[in-house]
Design a protein around this motif. Structure first.
Motif, PDB file in Angstrom:
ATOM      1  N   LEU A  83      33.029  30.586  46.431  1.00 18.63           N
ATOM      2  CA  LEU A  83      32.852  29.185  46.033  1.00 18.63           C
ATOM      3  C   LEU A  83      34.163  28.423  45.995  1.00 18.63           C
ATOM      4  CD1 LEU A  83      30.103  29.498  43.291  1.00 18.63           C
ATOM      5  CD2 LEU A  83      29.855  28.734  45.660  1.00 18.63           C
ATOM      6  N   ALA A  84      35.237  29.101  45.681  1.00 18.40           N
ATOM      7  CA  ALA A  84      36.535  28.445  45.621  1.00 18.40           C
ATOM      8  C   ALA A  84      36.975  27.946  47.003  1.00 18.40           C
ATOM      9  CB  ALA A  84      37.584  29.409  45.067  1.00 18.40           C
ATOM     10  N   GLN A 126      42.600  36.923  49.805  1.00 14.55           N
ATOM     11  CA  GLN A 126      42.328  37.280  48.418  1.00 14.55           C
ATOM     12  C   GLN A 126      41.719  38.662  48.227  1.00 14.55           C
ATOM     13  OE1 GLN A 126      40.003  34.211  46.574  1.00 14.55           O
ATOM     14  NE2 GLN A 126      41.227  32.598  47.486  1.00 14.55           N
ATOM     15  N   TYR A 129      31.573  38.615  44.882  1.00 16.42           N
ATOM     16  CA  TYR A 129      32.557  37.743  45.527  1.00 16.42           C
ATOM     17  C   TYR A 129      32.278  36.256  45.351  1.00 16.42           C
ATOM     18  CZ  TYR A 129      33.726  42.090  47.868  1.00 16.42           C
ATOM     19  OH  TYR A 129      34.084  43.370  48.142  1.00 16.42           O
ATOM     20  N   LEU A 130      31.345  35.920  44.513  1.00 14.85           N
ATOM     21  CA  LEU A 130      30.945  34.521  44.384  1.00 14.85           C
ATOM     22  C   LEU A 130      32.115  33.616  43.983  1.00 14.85           C
ATOM     23  CD1 LEU A 130      28.574  32.605  44.677  1.00 14.85           C
ATOM     24  CD2 LEU A 130      28.070  32.961  42.266  1.00 14.85           C
ATOM     25  N   ARG A 131      32.948  34.066  43.068  1.00 19.15           N
ATOM     26  CA  ARG A 131      34.085  33.251  42.632  1.00 19.15           C
ATOM     27  C   ARG A 131      35.004  32.927  43.792  1.00 19.15           C
ATOM     28  NH1 ARG A 131      39.103  34.715  40.931  1.00 19.15           N
ATOM     29  NH2 ARG A 131      38.467  36.889  40.863  1.00 19.15           N
ATOM     30  N   GLN A 132      35.392  33.936  44.593  1.00 16.88           N
ATOM     31  CA  GLN A 132      36.267  33.693  45.733  1.00 16.88           C
ATOM     32  C   GLN A 132      35.573  32.830  46.780  1.00 16.88           C
ATOM     33  OE1 GLN A 132      35.641  36.761  44.466  1.00 16.88           O
ATOM     34  NE2 GLN A 132      37.449  38.036  44.518  1.00 16.88           N
ATOM     35  N   GLU A 166      26.941  37.631  46.146  1.00 20.81           N
ATOM     36  CA  GLU A 166      26.823  36.806  44.937  1.00 20.81           C
ATOM     37  C   GLU A 166      27.374  37.527  43.715  1.00 20.81           C
ATOM     38  OE1 GLU A 166      22.700  35.788  44.668  1.00 20.81           O
ATOM     39  OE2 GLU A 166      22.817  34.388  46.344  1.00 20.81           O
TER      40      GLU A 166
END
Length: 69
Positions: free
Chosen positions: A66-67, A21, A61-64, A58
């Motif tokens: 946590l996914a 990603q 890149y938090l979205r990538q 945090e």
């Protein structure tokens, strides 16, 4: 409780997905230095170089992240 090999494999799976990603440069700089410490079945504890590093992860890149966990 999972052993080192198990949570190491879990973390490697997450890294492989994150790598797809983002750019290789971003991955090498921000994700390769992260090391798995423990996994209790629900929480994966990770070691990062320092607190500002964790804050950058945090904030950017938090979205990538946590996914994949």
């Amino acid at each position: 409780m999972a052993n080192s090999h198990t949570y190491g494999e879990l973390w490697q799976t997450c890294l492989n997905r994150i790598r797809q990603q983002i750019s290789e440069e971003e991955f090498a700089r921000w994700f390769e230095p992260i090391k798995p410490l423990s996994f209790d079945g629900t929480k994966l504890r990770l070691k990062v170089p320092n607190e500002s590093y964790a804050t950058h992860i945090e904030n950017n890149y938090l979205r990538q992240f946590l996914a994949q966990i």
